[in-house]
Write a protein that holds these residues in place. Sequence first.
Motif, short mmCIF file in Angstrom:
data_model
loop_
_atom_site.label_atom_id
_atom_site.label_comp_id
_atom_site.label_asym_id
_atom_site.label_seq_id
_atom_site.Cartn_x
_atom_site.Cartn_y
_atom_site.Cartn_z
N GLU A 66 0.96 -1.21 0.01
CA GLU A 66 0.11 0.04 -0.08
C GLU A 66 0.79 1.23 0.03
O GLU A 66 1.70 1.36 0.89
CB GLU A 66 -0.87 0.04 1.24
N ILE A 67 0.53 2.07 -0.94
CA ILE A 67 1.36 3.22 -1.12
C ILE A 67 0.71 4.41 -0.58
O ILE A 67 -0.40 4.92 -0.98
CB ILE A 67 1.68 3.70 -2.55
N SER A 68 1.07 5.05 0.60
CA SER A 68 0.33 6.28 1.22
C SER A 68 0.55 7.55 0.19
O SER A 68 1.76 7.51 -0.35
CB SER A 68 0.89 6.51 2.72
N GLU A 116 4.40 8.40 -6.04
CA GLU A 116 5.49 8.10 -5.18
C GLU A 116 6.50 6.96 -5.96
O GLU A 116 6.71 5.98 -5.56
CB GLU A 116 5.00 7.20 -3.86
N PRO A 117 7.29 7.53 -6.87
CA PRO A 117 7.93 6.53 -7.72
C PRO A 117 8.99 5.76 -6.87
O PRO A 117 9.24 4.42 -7.07
CB PRO A 117 8.64 7.35 -8.57
N LYS A 118 9.73 6.48 -5.92
CA LYS A 118 10.56 5.58 -5.10
C LYS A 118 10.15 4.54 -4.31
O LYS A 118 10.59 3.31 -4.29
CB LYS A 118 11.29 6.35 -4.15
N GLU A 119 8.87 4.66 -3.85
CA GLU A 119 8.01 3.54 -3.22
C GLU A 119 7.74 2.32 -3.92
O GLU A 119 7.87 1.07 -3.75
CB GLU A 119 6.92 3.84 -2.31
N VAL A 120 7.10 2.66 -5.25
CA VAL A 120 6.85 1.83 -6.21
C VAL A 120 8.07 0.90 -6.66
O VAL A 120 8.05 -0.17 -6.91
CB VAL A 120 6.05 2.37 -7.34
#
Length: 255
Positions: free
Chosen positions: A224-226, A236-240
């Motif tokens: 899950e990307i907050s 949120e490219p770094k999280e993906v």
Amino acid sequence: MTTKLYVEEFGNGLPITLLHGYPLDHSIWMELVPQIEKEARLILPDLRGHGKSPALQGPYSMLEMAEDVVGMWDSLGVEKSVIGGHSMGGYVALALARYFPERLAGLTLVASRTNADAPEKRKARLESIEDVRKNGIGDAILSMPEKLSYNNSVQKFCREIILDASQVGVMGVLAAMADRPDSLDLFLGLEIPSMIIAGQNDQIVPIESLRSVAQKMKRPWLVEISNAGHMPMLEEPKEVASALLAFIQFIKENN
């Protein structure tokens, strides 16, 4: 008839093919390239009717769109690839799992559904085809960016892509989405590694629906990307990228 897809490649190693959503193009993934290209061979096509790929007269089908991807892999010498699909690209990824399972090393859905359209949604897509046929890329499609993200810069980025969308391509793809089969059981029955990436603020695919699917997976894996809506790779490219790298590493270790 198979369509020769426009494609960009980066890096070397285990192939990972990322499929964009409707009515966008491969550029939605570009912010992930610097991180992923160090660990894998990143393959970013424009699906038929989108971007720089041909927009043949429709209607299209998910099988045809999957066949295009397989044809691209054949031309690139790719025997197997990890596949990641955003929104509509997820439907194409599921079609690949249905018709060409031997070509997949792993499957990730990004802000995408496993179910078929409900009757009212299918009806709305078919009505949209007629609207686009009569009026071109109209207000209904140009209003999409506000639903894709709360982030103004992401909305602007997506709007610029949508403004260049092909009228013929949009109609063809709407038909393919309207007629796609339900793929929940297919997804839950996958023998290859599978993962879901979802934005917690997604206005199009509610996070609750993907939590429900993840709970039923053989190996539940939901990232899950907050602070992200329907476009987590832009929001949120770094999280993906981190989630995809973890998925790639898992596949390498368990191959």
